[in-house]
Design a protein around this motif. Structure first.
Motif, PDB file in Angstrom:
ATOM      1  N   MET A   1     181.014  69.667  24.478  1.00  0.00           N
ATOM      2  CA  MET A   1     182.020  68.566  23.927  1.00  0.00           C
ATOM      3  C   MET A   1     182.262  67.839  25.355  1.00  0.00           C
ATOM      4  SD  MET A   1     185.991  69.253  23.218  1.00  0.00           S
ATOM      5  CE  MET A   1     185.901  68.736  21.467  1.00  0.00           C
ATOM      6  N   VAL A   2     182.187  66.410  25.070  1.00  0.00           N
ATOM      7  CA  VAL A   2     182.505  65.304  25.853  1.00  0.00           C
ATOM      8  C   VAL A   2     184.006  64.800  25.730  1.00  0.00           C
ATOM      9  CG1 VAL A   2     181.738  63.122  26.874  1.00  0.00           C
ATOM     10  CG2 VAL A   2     179.938  64.953  26.214  1.00  0.00           C
ATOM     11  N   SER A   3     184.694  64.721  26.632  1.00  0.00           N
ATOM     12  CA  SER A   3     185.817  64.053  26.316  1.00  0.00           C
ATOM     13  C   SER A   3     185.708  62.576  27.263  1.00  0.00           C
ATOM     14  CB  SER A   3     187.087  64.725  26.734  1.00  0.00           C
ATOM     15  OG  SER A   3     187.241  64.622  28.266  1.00  0.00           O
ATOM     16  N   GLU A  35     174.014  59.555  14.609  1.00  0.00           N
ATOM     17  CA  GLU A  35     173.613  60.945  14.159  1.00  0.00           C
ATOM     18  C   GLU A  35     174.754  61.813  14.750  1.00  0.00           C
ATOM     19  OE1 GLU A  35     169.569  62.180  15.444  1.00  0.00           O
ATOM     20  OE2 GLU A  35     168.924  60.262  14.604  1.00  0.00           O
ATOM     21  N   LYS A  36     174.994  62.603  14.128  1.00  0.00           N
ATOM     22  CA  LYS A  36     175.970  63.635  14.395  1.00  0.00           C
ATOM     23  C   LYS A  36     175.316  65.126  14.197  1.00  0.00           C
ATOM     24  CE  LYS A  36     180.644  65.334  14.660  1.00  0.00           C
ATOM     25  NZ  LYS A  36     181.572  65.763  13.756  1.00  0.00           N
ATOM     26  N   ASP A  38     174.652  68.428  17.048  1.00  0.00           N
ATOM     27  CA  ASP A  38     175.373  69.070  18.305  1.00  0.00           C
ATOM     28  C   ASP A  38     175.859  68.019  18.952  1.00  0.00           C
ATOM     29  OD1 ASP A  38     174.372  71.547  17.465  1.00  0.00           O
ATOM     30  OD2 ASP A  38     172.575  71.538  18.449  1.00  0.00           O
ATOM     31  N   GLU A  39     175.340  66.834  18.989  1.00  0.00           N
ATOM     32  CA  GLU A  39     175.823  65.728  19.948  1.00  0.00           C
ATOM     33  C   GLU A  39     175.727  64.392  19.158  1.00  0.00           C
ATOM     34  OE1 GLU A  39     173.387  65.754  23.084  1.00  0.00           O
ATOM     35  OE2 GLU A  39     171.692  64.520  22.140  1.00  0.00           O
ATOM     36  N   VAL A  40     176.651  63.458  19.308  1.00  0.00           N
ATOM     37  CA  VAL A  40     176.752  62.078  18.805  1.00  0.00           C
ATOM     38  C   VAL A  40     175.680  61.245  19.424  1.00  0.00           C
ATOM     39  CG1 VAL A  40     178.079  60.336  18.132  1.00  0.00           C
ATOM     40  CG2 VAL A  40     178.804  62.472  17.769  1.00  0.00           C
ATOM     41  N   VAL A  41     174.741  60.635  18.572  1.00  0.00           N
ATOM     42  CA  VAL A  41     173.579  59.694  19.228  1.00  0.00           C
ATOM     43  C   VAL A  41     174.029  58.256  18.399  1.00  0.00           C
ATOM     44  CG1 VAL A  41     171.445  59.090  19.446  1.00  0.00           C
ATOM     45  CG2 VAL A  41     172.151  61.353  19.641  1.00  0.00           C
ATOM     46  N   TRP A  70     184.069  59.632  31.656  1.00  0.00           N
ATOM     47  CA  TRP A  70     183.752  60.691  30.801  1.00  0.00           C
ATOM     48  C   TRP A  70     183.747  62.006  31.585  1.00  0.00           C
ATOM     49  CZ3 TRP A  70     179.342  58.698  27.189  1.00  0.00           C
ATOM     50  CH2 TRP A  70     179.584  57.484  26.655  1.00  0.00           C
ATOM     51  N   THR A  72     182.494  66.257  30.962  1.00  0.00           N
ATOM     52  CA  THR A  72     182.093  67.357  30.185  1.00  0.00           C
ATOM     53  C   THR A  72     183.252  68.358  29.917  1.00  0.00           C
ATOM     54  OG1 THR A  72     180.988  68.489  31.555  1.00  0.00           O
ATOM     55  CG2 THR A  72     179.789  67.060  30.200  1.00  0.00           C
TER      56      THR A  72
END
Length: 73
Positions: A1-3, A35-36, A38-41, A70, A72
């Motif tokens: 997750m990235v905040s 795209e979403k 495992d991650e958002v691109v 940002w 992690t």
């Protein structure tokens, strides 16, 4: 997750889209893909002339004036 700082991320995306429209040439065609999994691109494509190779590192590198917001988690 990235905040991330929501405002900073929204501003960066707005700037990206704004520049894509401004510099996309006569066609003004801008494609956005999200795209979403495992991650958002987020991909933004336009028909513009692009950024000259020597300038790319300055355009996409970190800026000493803007702290990295940002992390992690």
């Amino acid at each position: 997750m990235v905040s991330a700082d929501r405002e900073a991320l929204a501003q960066a995306l707005w700037n990206l889209l704004d520049n894509a429209v401004k510099y996309s040439g006569d066609s003004r065609t801008v494609r956005v893909e999200v795209e979403k999994a495992d991650e958002v691109v987020i991909r933004v494509r336009d028909e513009g002339f692009g950024i000259a190779l020597p300038s790319r590192s300055r355009s996409f590198g970190s800026s000493p004036a803007a702290p990295r917001r940002w992390s992690t988690a």
